[in-house]
Design a protein around this motif. Structure first.
Motif, mmCIF file in Angstrom:
data_model
loop_
_atom_site.group_PDB
_atom_site.id
_atom_site.type_symbol
_atom_site.label_atom_id
_atom_site.label_comp_id
_atom_site.label_asym_id
_atom_site.label_seq_id
_atom_site.Cartn_x
_atom_site.Cartn_y
_atom_site.Cartn_z
ATOM 1 N N ASP A 33 0.836 -1.204 0.000
ATOM 2 C CA ASP A 33 0.000 0.000 0.000
ATOM 3 C C ASP A 33 0.871 1.255 0.000
ATOM 4 O O ASP A 33 1.268 1.753 1.055
ATOM 5 C CB ASP A 33 -0.914 -0.015 1.232
ATOM 6 C CG ASP A 33 -2.066 0.957 1.103
ATOM 7 O OD1 ASP A 33 -2.045 1.787 0.182
ATOM 8 O OD2 ASP A 33 -2.991 0.883 1.927
ATOM 9 N N LYS A 126 -4.595 -2.172 -1.895
ATOM 10 C CA LYS A 126 -3.974 -0.874 -2.061
ATOM 11 C C LYS A 126 -5.005 0.242 -1.959
ATOM 12 O O LYS A 126 -6.064 0.183 -2.548
ATOM 13 C CB LYS A 126 -3.279 -0.811 -3.427
ATOM 14 C CG LYS A 126 -2.326 0.367 -3.575
ATOM 15 C CD LYS A 126 -1.543 0.228 -4.868
ATOM 16 C CE LYS A 126 -0.525 1.351 -4.998
ATOM 17 N NZ LYS A 126 0.269 1.228 -6.221
ATOM 18 N N SER A 127 -4.698 1.272 -1.190
ATOM 19 C CA SER A 127 -5.597 2.400 -1.051
ATOM 20 C C SER A 127 -5.683 3.155 -2.366
ATOM 21 O O SER A 127 -4.785 3.100 -3.196
ATOM 22 C CB SER A 127 -5.087 3.349 0.045
ATOM 23 O OG SER A 127 -4.957 2.676 1.271
#
Length: 222
Positions: A33, A126-127
């Motif tokens: 991330d 993942k953001s």
């Protein structure tokens, strides 16, 4: 070179221990991330703290302890929150466990493992943006009063003994951060497919959660 090496070794000794910053980097590295942005934020924070300490800011920290007391309780609150999220992830159901994937969510995927067929739904880890992960790293760095004591007061105080060469000492400490953070972050990134297996991920999260609780107790009792 001896002064540079002294700064490097002291800087390394201060950041090698698993603290809130390192634990966060490991967790976000496993999740893949925005680890590059997180490493950069941690490194820039260390550069600021080290230069401030060598420049004599540690004296201000000693003269205004009230600021550290405020940071102490804010930091403890954030450590408790971060520890809670780790324990929460550690006890998620297996089908909700982290699965590292570079592709968008898809239909359940069947994989053969030791002759047995297992079905697991892939999740994106993942953001959408780097802002939230980086803000988490900044909080764990700047809300940790022990960082001010270690870097501003201790490292800054030792640097003063080197006189005009104290900035060489500071450069060595910064080099230690520049080596350590990418090693930890990208090491976790490379091992993410191993560390993110449901059982291993539970252990990683549980261990980090325990470390956060111990660090909270240490911070409050300091």
């Amino acid at each position: 070179m001896s002064v540079l090496l002294a700064g490097f070794l002291l800087g390394l000794s201060l950041i090698v221990a698993i603290g809130p910053q390192n634990a966060y980097i490991i967790k976000m590295g496993v999740k893949r991330d925005h680890i590059g942005a997180i490493i950069l934020a941690c490194l820039l924070s260390d550069v600021i703290l080290i230069n401030a300490g060598v420049g004599g800011m540690g004296v201000l920290v000693e003269k205004f302890p009230t600021g550290l007391i405020i940071m102490k309780y804010l930091g403890a609150a954030y450590l408790i929150y971060f520890g809670f999220t780790c324990f929460r992830d550690a006890f998620k159901k297996e089908q909700e466990a982290l699965v590292v994937s570079s592709t968008p969510p898809s239909a359940p995927n069947e994989t053969e493992l030791g002759g047995a067929t297992t079905v697991m739904t892939k999740q994106r880890t993942k953001s959408r943006t780097w802002v939230k992960p980086v803000m988490g790293a900044m909080a764990l760095t700047w809300l940790n009063p022990l960082a001010y004591v270690d870097v501003l007061v201790m490292l800054g105080g030792i640097a003063q003994h080197y006189g005009d060469q104290r900035w060489v000492f500071a450069a060595g400490a910064i080099m230690a951060s520049a080596v350590w953070f990418p090693t930890v972050g990208y090491g976790a990134f490379k091992l993410s497919h191993v560390l993110a297996k449901p059982t291993t991920w539970r252990y990683v999260n549980f261990a980090i959660g325990c470390v956060m609780m111990l660090l909270t107790a240490k911070l409050l009792l300091h």
